[in-house]
Write an enzyme that holds these catalytic residues in place. Sequence first.
Site, mmCIF file in Angstrom:
data_model
loop_
_atom_site.group_PDB
_atom_site.id
_atom_site.type_symbol
_atom_site.label_atom_id
_atom_site.label_comp_id
_atom_site.label_asym_id
_atom_site.label_seq_id
_atom_site.Cartn_x
_atom_site.Cartn_y
_atom_site.Cartn_z
ATOM 1 N N ASP A 9 0.781 -1.246 0.000
ATOM 2 C CA ASP A 9 0.000 0.000 0.000
ATOM 3 C C ASP A 9 0.814 1.300 0.000
ATOM 4 O O ASP A 9 0.505 2.230 0.756
ATOM 5 C CB ASP A 9 -0.962 0.006 1.201
ATOM 6 C CG ASP A 9 -1.990 -1.115 1.172
ATOM 7 O OD1 ASP A 9 -1.856 -2.023 0.329
ATOM 8 O OD2 ASP A 9 -2.911 -1.091 2.021
ATOM 9 N N LYS A 100 -6.955 -4.977 -3.194
ATOM 10 C CA LYS A 100 -7.752 -5.502 -2.075
ATOM 11 C C LYS A 100 -8.709 -4.427 -1.599
ATOM 12 O O LYS A 100 -8.504 -3.243 -1.878
ATOM 13 C CB LYS A 100 -6.829 -5.903 -0.924
ATOM 14 C CG LYS A 100 -6.031 -4.732 -0.334
ATOM 15 C CD LYS A 100 -5.085 -5.192 0.747
ATOM 16 C CE LYS A 100 -4.227 -4.067 1.299
ATOM 17 N NZ LYS A 100 -4.931 -3.021 2.031
ATOM 18 N N CYS A 142 -1.751 -2.453 7.726
ATOM 19 C CA CYS A 142 -1.717 -3.375 6.582
ATOM 20 C C CYS A 142 -0.404 -4.153 6.483
ATOM 21 O O CYS A 142 -0.412 -5.310 6.053
ATOM 22 C CB CYS A 142 -2.031 -2.625 5.298
ATOM 23 S SG CYS A 142 -3.760 -2.058 5.289
#
Length: 195
Positions: A9, A100, A142
């Site tokens: 990310d 995602k 994450c």
Amino acid sequence: MTRGILIVDVQNDFTEGGALGTEGGAAVAAAITEHLRTHEYALVAASRDWHDAANDNGGHFAAGEPDFVDTWPVHCVAGTPGADYHPALDALAIDVHIKKGQGKPAYSAFEGTSDDGEMLSEVLEEQGIDELDIVGIATDYCVKASALDAAVAGLRVRVLDGLTSAVSPETRAAALDELRDAGVEVVPRSPGTAA
Ligand SMILES: [Zn+2]
């Protein structure tokens, strides 16, 4: 052993000036690019949070004030600049792109799929990856969730802490403890690395 790297990310919304910017995020993007130039990996995978614009993504987007634990400001809406990789990250170095969070919260990259519709675990298995370095944003959300899933999947996992940025120092410290407890090796940041 065959080592891959997962870049979690590294997106505009999670770096300075983004909807959910972490301190040091832009520097982390640049430092990961440099790391990729100087280290050999059998596979470079990268994930992106990729939320729906039309709904609250399973309560992930706060209706009112976000609590920054389970609910968050609107971020990383699919196809918007905030969801793009940070420009300092060399996207050409990425072999597999994982998305995602379409319509739901998804902290772990192992919940996402590749452009070919494969789960990350399938991609890693096909490539024979048994060691995985994990870097990116955010250490305490994450990155943590992805590293825990990688360990459960039986991979030898290292989190390169100098190549991550966090939502807060307190949750970062707790996350690193949790990772060590789960058998993940945390490679400490060295002086001069990104905050
Ligand atoms: Zn999200």
